[in-house]
Write an enzyme that holds these catalytic residues in place. Structure first.
Site: not given
Ligand code: NAD
Length: 440
Positions: A158, A255, A258, A266
């Site tokens: 992010e 990374f 401190a 995550c």
């Molecule tokens: N945010 C990061 O930096 C990042 C980086 C790498 C991996 N991830 C992984 O990616 C995944 C998503 O993370 P995120 O930060 O984007 O989450 P988030 O909470 O921002 O987004 C998830 C979205 O999924 C939607 N959702 C839930 N159930 C649903 C369904 N059945 N149908 C359609 N939409 C649905 C939610 O309403 C939400 O908008 C997680 O497993 C996270 O660990 C996140």
């Protein structure tokens, strides 16, 4: 290619938009009506550099669309990315209900071959589980339709998500199905021109790779944080130590900072989930137990320093807080160190005057009913009459402020720097009492 993305959060929206940017026809689904309505109006629900322009550009040419309709989403994409959340369950394991619901819906609606790709961070074995759920749904319908399931974990950060997606270090694909691998190789060709970034492996290894990457990064941070506490006791400077070890190419500089603890959506949940997986499989991950414990303690370090300087009863005191997001260039406050600090300061009777360049709305949402928390319009107005400044997130705009103005606005010239962004000698020359992490 026709692509569907299920879950339009940080990962889903960036994935869908970047895939549209290189020419694919992308449909993004979410269950959040407000989110989809906002996106349909050309606005994005999160702060992420460069994303809004890219969304608008691709929406305007019709390559990127948004929907609430599951059947339309299943019908659209040859490739179906699952990018829903996997938050921690009560026992620390990843809560798989959203992934399962998404898989079930695909099984209920699909009419022809689909490649289903787990992009969410999911426990090892999820590809098999998703396959099982889809088989179940097809069996209920009494139909036989060919499909593949693959793992393609996401490594974007992010705050730099668009750049990370467009120029990835590596693209991990986990599958033992040649058709799936070929489809994903084709999809990722535009991101793979300079050299081959595809790392193809079996699904279980791909799923573990994602957890291993986050666990390693969290370990480096906790290692430095623990060493910082020792450096303080020894009269050493952790920043010198960081440069001294980072220059070794086997260690590297990334990374190794401190600070006041890692947060975000995550690291905390993935470290927990990996430990849970290990326990379920009859083994422990002692290093990660320590990583988590060190991080929990580190999130209290600033409050400890504030109490040591001002006493444990902070009633009548006001603290200016710079930075609320868990890191710069995002408005994400999931597990942000600022949250624990605000709660701690308020609990000790203090008032807080806070500022963040983009996370003010999110702070309002999280702390709506806290009368002790005031949200300032600017970094300088947050300081007005405060007893000290606390820097929690290292936004660039906080790095070279007008120190004489800070001194004029604060009641006491005291700075707590949770990210070591100032130079101790020059800041003391400016007349401040300065407390940072792991430096004398
Ligand atoms: N945010 C990061 O930096 C990042 C980086 C790498 C991996 N991830 C992984 O990616 C995944 C998503 O993370 P995120 O930060 O984007 O989450 P988030 O909470 O921002 O987004 C998830 C979205 O999924 C939607 N959702 C839930 N159930 C649903 C369904 N059945 N149908 C359609 N939409 C649905 C939610 O309403 C939400 O908008 C997680 O497993 C996270 O660990 C996140």
């Amino acid at each position: 290619m026709k692509i569907s993305v299920i879950g339009t959060g940080y990962v889903g929206l960036v994935t869908g938009t970047c895939l549209a940017e290189v020419g694919n026809d992308v449909l993004c689904l979410d269950v959040d009506v407000n989110k989809i309505n906002l996106l349909k109006q050309g606005e994005i629900p999160i702060y992420e550099p460069d994303l809004e322009d890219m969304v608008r550009r691709n929406v305007s040419v019709g390559r990127l669309r948004f929907t609430l309709d599951q059947a339309e989403c299943t019908d659209h994409g040859l490739i179906q990315f699952i990018a829903v959340g996997t938050p921690p369950d009560e026992d620390g394991s990843a809560d798989m209900q959203y992934v399962t619901t998404a898989a079930r819906a695909i099984g209920q609606n699909m009419q022809d071959y689909k490649l289903i790709v787990d992009k969410s961070t999911v426990p090892v074995g999820t590809v098999d589980r998703v396959r099982g759920v889809i088989y179940e749904e097809l069996a209920k319908r009494g139909v036989e339709i060919d499909f593949s399931v693959a793992s393609n974990p996401e490594f974007l950060k992010e705050g730099a998500a668009v750049d990370d997606f467009m120029r990835p270090d590596r693209i991990v694909i986990g599958a033992d199905d040649d058709k799936a691998i070929e489809l994903l190789r084709t999809l990722y060709t535009p991101f793979n021109r300079n050299h081959d970034r595809l790392v193809v492996m079996d699904a279980r290894s791909a799923e573990l790779t994602k957890y291993a990457a986050n666990a390693m990064l969290a370990t480096r941070i906790s290692f430095m944080n623990e060493l910082a506490l020792l450096a303080e006791k020894l009269g050493a400077d952790i920043e010198h130590v960081r440069r001294g070890i980072g220059s070794d190419p086997r260690i590297g500089y990334h990374f190794l900072y401190a600070g006041c603890g890692y947060g975000g959506s995550c690291f905390p949940k993935d470290v927990k989930a990996l430990q849970r997986t290990a326990r379920e499989n009859g083994t422990g991950l002692k290093i990660l137990e320590a990583v988590e414990a060190v991080n929990a303690r580190q999130k209290e370090v600033l409050l400890d320093k504030i109490r040591a300087r001002f006493g444990s009863d902070l009633s009548g005191k006001t603290f200016a807080l710079w930075g609320l997001a868990f890191k710069p260039n995002t408005d994400d406050m999931r597990e942000a160190p600022s949250r624990m600090l605000i709660t701690g300061l308020l609990a000790q009777g203090a008032a807080v005057s806070a500022y963040d360049p983009v996370a003010m709305d999110e702070t309002k949402r999280l702390f709506a009913s806290e009368p002790g928390l005031k949200l300032a319009n600017s970094s300088m107005s947050a300081l007005e009459g405060a007893d000290a400044l606390i820097v929690v997130t290292e936004w660039k705009m906080f790095r070279s402020p007008d120190f004489s103005e800070i001194r004029r606005k604060l009641r006491n010239a005291v700075i707590f720097d949770g990210r070591n962004i100032y130079d101790p000698d020059s800041i003391r020359t400016e007349g401040f009492e300065y407390f940072s992490i792991g430096r004398p």
